[in-house]
Every structure is written in structure tokens, then in C-alpha cells.
Design a protein around this motif. Sequence first.
Motif, PDB file in Angstrom:
ATOM      1  N   ALA A 176       0.836  -1.211   0.000  1.00 43.15           N
ATOM      2  CA  ALA A 176       0.000   0.000   0.000  1.00 43.15           C
ATOM      3  C   ALA A 176       0.865   1.253   0.000  1.00 43.15           C
ATOM      4  N   VAL A 177       1.969   1.224   0.736  1.00 47.32           N
ATOM      5  CA  VAL A 177       2.873   2.372   0.781  1.00 47.32           C
ATOM      6  C   VAL A 177       3.570   2.552  -0.568  1.00 47.32           C
ATOM      7  N   ALA A 178       4.013   1.443  -1.156  1.00 48.39           N
ATOM      8  CA  ALA A 178       4.673   1.512  -2.471  1.00 48.39           C
ATOM      9  C   ALA A 178       3.730   2.113  -3.511  1.00 48.39           C
ATOM     10  N   ASP A 179       2.491   1.668  -3.512  1.00 51.16           N
ATOM     11  CA  ASP A 179       1.516   2.170  -4.475  1.00 51.16           C
ATOM     12  C   ASP A 179       1.258   3.660  -4.262  1.00 51.16           C
ATOM     13  N   TYR A 180       1.185   4.080  -2.999  1.00 49.44           N
ATOM     14  CA  TYR A 180       0.955   5.494  -2.689  1.00 49.44           C
ATOM     15  C   TYR A 180       2.138   6.350  -3.145  1.00 49.44           C
ATOM     16  N   LEU A 181       3.363   5.853  -2.926  1.00 51.90           N
ATOM     17  CA  LEU A 181       4.538   6.607  -3.347  1.00 51.90           C
ATOM     18  C   LEU A 181       4.593   6.714  -4.870  1.00 51.90           C
ATOM     19  N   VAL A 182       4.254   5.631  -5.557  1.00 54.38           N
ATOM     20  CA  VAL A 182       4.198   5.656  -7.021  1.00 54.38           C
ATOM     21  C   VAL A 182       3.191   6.690  -7.501  1.00 54.38           C
ATOM     22  N   TYR A 183       2.017   6.700  -6.872  1.00 59.05           N
ATOM     23  CA  TYR A 183       0.982   7.679  -7.236  1.00 59.05           C
ATOM     24  C   TYR A 183       1.517   9.106  -7.115  1.00 59.05           C
ATOM     25  N   ASN A 184       2.219   9.405  -6.036  1.00 56.76           N
ATOM     26  CA  ASN A 184       2.775  10.738  -5.853  1.00 56.76           C
ATOM     27  C   ASN A 184       3.837  11.055  -6.906  1.00 56.76           C
ATOM     28  N   LEU A 185       4.772  10.135  -7.094  1.00 52.31           N
ATOM     29  CA  LEU A 185       5.891  10.397  -8.001  1.00 52.31           C
ATOM     30  C   LEU A 185       5.449  10.493  -9.458  1.00 52.31           C
ATOM     31  N   GLN A 186       4.283   9.911  -9.780  1.00 54.73           N
ATOM     32  CA  GLN A 186       3.773  10.021 -11.140  1.00 54.73           C
ATOM     33  C   GLN A 186       3.342  11.447 -11.491  1.00 54.73           C
ATOM     34  N   HIS A 187       3.300  12.338 -10.511  1.00 54.66           N
ATOM     35  CA  HIS A 187       3.013  13.746 -10.787  1.00 54.66           C
ATOM     36  C   HIS A 187       4.259  14.490 -11.259  1.00 54.66           C
ATOM     37  N   THR A 188       5.398  13.815 -11.268  1.00 54.65           N
ATOM     38  CA  THR A 188       6.614  14.395 -11.839  1.00 54.65           C
ATOM     39  C   THR A 188       6.747  13.902 -13.285  1.00 54.65           C
TER      40      THR A 188
END
Length: 306
Positions: A176-188
Motif C-alpha cells: 500500500a505504501v509503495a503504491d501510494y509513493l508511485v501515485y505521488n511520483l507520477q506527478h513528476t
Amino acid sequence: MPRTDQPATPETTPHDVLASAPINAERLLQMITEQYDNLPRQLKRIASYISQQSDRIMVDRISDIAGECEVHPSAIVRFSQRFGFSGFSEMQALFREAYTHKTTPVRNYQQRIRSMIANKSHKASAADLARECVHSTLSGIERLGAELDEAAFEQAVELVVNADNIYVVGVRRSFAVADYLVYNLQHTNKRIHLISGLGGSYREQMRSVRANDLVIAISFTPYGKETQHCLRIAQNHQAKTLIITDSNLSPLAKRASTILLVNEGSSFAFRSLSATLCLCQALFIAVAYRLELKVDEIHEQLGFDD
């Protein structure tokens, strides 16, 4: 005078015991990390617990630590003696000296839990249990703020900013944490990849990792074998690695370019994810700041609703 805490055993020989105890808790934790690989199996369990829960040692009873580590209390004494202390109480005093000047949300939380369990006449309500979960979460976040390694965090931001591709892996509760971090970083504008292992395809999803890429691995005790497998691949491909974990003694630490440590609060054997999510959010915000993104203007794609 001979030590009376515990008679000598094959696990604790005069050669093993240090001539003098470390002068402070920080030095003790450093020595535990240095000597971890040479410790017997039971003492490794104790070392891992002390490394992850250093702020709890000052209030933990020897029976508490023994229960958490699934060892006999005499093993705690042997561990203390191995590092030059007369016994557990002397080692515990080192942590009390280190932490008495700090706020101690964990201590207060531990006391509430013990009182709740000891009070057999009062049946805990659902709201009581909910509040204990909240207090546990708060203690983990407060500890993260107090113990954040600023230099390591700066290095983590540098790794993300300079990476060509970023691969993020976390299994089971860490997914769940990995998916959340991916979601955030996809805004770059970075190329971001979630290593989901769908169908067991960890190796296939990692095959394109290269030297200028970054692998972010999130794992906590007992440390997912799949995550360790992905890190071996990353290392073989000479990629950089950012590890988010709970201890410098973690098997992932040996493969890390940088480590961010986070220890969650736990309530009734369930560990929160809130401090880890907070750390990942902070990492993204720091990266966005470095990349000069307008964070307040980041929106969902047009045409999609929550």
C-alpha cells in the motif's frame, strides 16, 4: 566481584564480553550494528528489537522484551553482559539517560495499554480501542519527526531527483505504501514503475533496471523475500537503491545507497502505516520542491472524478 545476574553460558564467553560498556545509547546502537553478524541467533533477535524500539527500552520490562523476541529473559541478561553491562538494568539505565529529556509518547502509550489489560473489571469499548489505535499512530509519527536523519533524507531526495527511471517495490503490508509513493511520483516527469509482482513476475518487471536508475524498496520485519530478490537484481544491474525500513540491521540495509528509518506505533499487535506514509509524502514534497513543481496546482486528469 563475579556477576550475579546470570551464570556463564556457552553463548557468553569471556572473549565475547566487552571490557567496558559503551558510554551512551548512541554508541551502544552503533556497536550492535557493527557486531550483529557475529551474534548468536537469539541475541540477534534482541539486537533487532533494541535497534527498532530504542525509545521503549527505558520502560520495557525484561519480560516484555523477552516476549517480543520469543526468548527466555536470561537471554536478555546475556545480551547485556556481552556489551559490557552487569545486567539488563544497567543497559536500560543508558537508554533512560538518553531519552528522559525528550517527550515520551511511547512510554505513555505503553502505560495505557498495560493499564487497560490489567484492569479486568473494565471491558474496553470500541471507542477505547479506537483511541488506543490513534495514540499508537501519533507516537509513531512523533518519533519519526524526532529521529528523522536529515542527511539521509537529503540523500534520498538527490537519488530521486537524479534518477532516469524509478522502480518502487513493497510486498504485503508495504505494498500500500509503495503504491501510494508511485501515485505521488507520477506527478513528476520521471518514469515511475510499480513492481507489483503480478503473477510472480518480479524478475521480469525488474529486467530493464539500469545503472542510472533508482530502486525504492519498502520493507519491515520480517522483511519480504520478494523485496530482497528485487534488490539483488538492482545491485547486479548497478542501480542505486533507497531503502525505507525499520532498522540498520535489516537485511536490506546491506544493499542500500541510502536508508530512511521509520518505526511505526503498534496497537494490539497491529502496526500502523501512518508514519511511513507521512515519510513518503514528505519525500515527494521535497522532490517536487527541488524540481520546482507547483504542488498546489497538481490535479487529477480532466474527466475523472474521485
